[in-house]
Design an enzyme around this catalytic site. Sequence first.
Site, PDB file in Angstrom:
ATOM      1  CG  ASN A 146      -3.130   1.107   6.074  1.00  0.00           C
ATOM      2  OD1 ASN A 146      -3.553   1.528   7.058  1.00  0.00           O
ATOM      3  ND2 ASN A 146      -1.692   0.961   6.075  1.00  0.00           N
ATOM      4  CD1 TRP A 147      -9.075   3.088   4.424  1.00  0.00           C
ATOM      5  CD2 TRP A 147     -10.825   4.005   6.132  1.00  0.00           C
ATOM      6  NE1 TRP A 147     -10.546   2.757   4.066  1.00  0.00           N
ATOM      7  CE2 TRP A 147     -11.259   3.088   5.031  1.00  0.00           C
ATOM      8  CE3 TRP A 147     -11.537   4.544   7.314  1.00  0.00           C
ATOM      9  CZ2 TRP A 147     -12.736   3.158   4.815  1.00  0.00           C
ATOM     10  CZ3 TRP A 147     -12.757   4.554   7.013  1.00  0.00           C
ATOM     11  CH2 TRP A 147     -13.402   3.809   5.956  1.00  0.00           C
ATOM     12  CE  LYS A 148      -0.572   3.970   4.440  1.00  0.00           C
ATOM     13  NZ  LYS A 148       0.649   4.521   3.813  1.00  0.00           N
ATOM     14  CG  HIS A 194       2.379  -0.122   7.203  1.00  0.00           C
ATOM     15  ND1 HIS A 194       3.056   0.839   6.975  1.00  0.00           N
ATOM     16  CD2 HIS A 194       1.708  -0.329   6.134  1.00  0.00           C
ATOM     17  CE1 HIS A 194       2.699   1.489   5.815  1.00  0.00           C
ATOM     18  NE2 HIS A 194       1.882   0.816   5.368  1.00  0.00           N
ATOM     19  CD  GLU A 233       3.149   4.755   6.339  1.00  0.00           C
ATOM     20  OE1 GLU A 233       1.873   4.489   7.103  1.00  0.00           O
ATOM     21  OE2 GLU A 233       2.935   4.614   5.184  1.00  0.00           O
ATOM     22  CD  GLU A 273       1.952  -2.110   2.292  1.00  0.00           C
ATOM     23  OE1 GLU A 273       0.952  -1.982   1.838  1.00  0.00           O
ATOM     24  OE2 GLU A 273       2.333  -1.349   3.373  1.00  0.00           O
ATOM     25  N   GLY A 320       3.190   5.432  -0.858  1.00  0.00           N
ATOM     26  CA  GLY A 320       2.675   6.810  -0.876  1.00  0.00           C
ATOM     27  C   GLY A 320       3.627   7.642  -1.992  1.00  0.00           C
ATOM     28  CB  SER A 343       1.989   3.675  -5.711  1.00  0.00           C
ATOM     29  OG  SER A 343       2.690   4.526  -4.901  1.00  0.00           O
ATOM     30  N   GLY A 398      -3.326   2.165   0.170  1.00  0.00           N
ATOM     31  CA  GLY A 398      -3.214   3.532   1.225  1.00  0.00           C
ATOM     32  C   GLY A 398      -4.109   4.461   0.568  1.00  0.00           C
ATOM     33  N   GLY A 399      -3.439   5.488  -0.177  1.00  0.00           N
ATOM     34  CA  GLY A 399      -4.102   6.596  -0.648  1.00  0.00           C
ATOM     35  C   GLY A 399      -5.400   6.275  -1.541  1.00  0.00           C
TER      36      GLY A 399
HETATM   37  P1  13P Z   1      -0.095   3.911  -0.901  1.00  0.00           P
HETATM   38  O1  13P Z   1      -1.039   3.011  -1.631  1.00  0.00           O
HETATM   39  O2  13P Z   1      -0.643   5.208  -0.531  1.00  0.00           O
HETATM   40  O3  13P Z   1       1.094   3.866  -1.705  1.00  0.00           O
HETATM   41  O4  13P Z   1       0.111   3.188   0.638  1.00  0.00           O
HETATM   42  C1  13P Z   1       0.364   1.620   0.432  1.00  0.00           C
HETATM   43  C2  13P Z   1       0.313   1.371   1.962  1.00  0.00           C
HETATM   44  O5  13P Z   1       1.186   1.833   2.773  1.00  0.00           O
HETATM   45  C3  13P Z   1      -0.792   0.413   2.444  1.00  0.00           C
HETATM   46  O6  13P Z   1      -0.471  -0.028   3.804  1.00  0.00           O
END
Ligand code: 13P
Length: 258
Positions: A9-11, A98, A100, A170, A176, A215, A236-237
């Site tokens: 997920n590149w956000k 998600h 967010e 999640e 994050g 994470s 994510g990251g």
């Molecule tokens: P991180 O891997 O940066 O914690 O993010 C997870 C995420 O929100 C994937 O959708």
Amino acid sequence: MRSYLIAGNWKMHTTPADAKTLASAIAEKQMFLKPPHSVQTLICPPYTSIGAALEAVAGKGILVGAQDCHSEAKGAFTGEIAPNMVKACGCSHVILGHSERRQYFGETNSLLNQKIRAVLNEGLVPIYCVGETLLERKQEQTIAVVRSQLVDGLKDVVLQSASKLVIAYEPVWAIGTGLAATSDQAQEVHAAIRGFLKEIFGAVGEQILILYGGSLKPENAEELLAKPDVNGGLIGGAALQADSFAAIIAAACKLAVS
Ligand code: 13P
């Protein structure tokens, strides 16, 4: 052989040029890994970079998805993107719900239910995200929260097969923060999710992929992915660097064939 879906997920990261560079680098690394058919790779760039990512991975065994979409097929919804538009671009999956989106954009289980049904109608695979906040975990509400997200979000959803839906667990406190759930914490919730999916969908629920997100990184990937109800990751990251994303794919490949 175990099946895994490793999804990035590149956000809100990457211009089209950045996406081309990152997607090409991932494709190159994946070529060396030669994942078995049971390990699928997916990248979910922002809408504006979907085209560039698709071009970069064409014919290279990497799927591309979107991070959200609207529940309506068309209309006066300034700024929104419909499921059929995402499909027409060449996407196979759409992340929905998600944390967010829930936290910053007020998305509710009932809105997400509409989105899930719209996405399924279009033949796209929703990746429906669920998970508790730190406060909810401290109050021992985790399983109840996840249950209501599943029961309300999947209300009246009819599945033709298990491959039409993906769930991502999640925990909000792990996203994050660098603080992933332990593999035992993840497995406990994934097993509960598995049970709810069987209640909702019957035998089909046994085969639905349940991804872990929060994470997830090369250092903890193998331990988390080894758990019986962890069927992949939503990353994510660590998905924004080809090296770390490829290392997570490599962990899944190793487990799939072992
Ligand atoms: P991180 O891997 O940066 O914690 O993010 C997870 C995420 O929100 C994937 O959708």
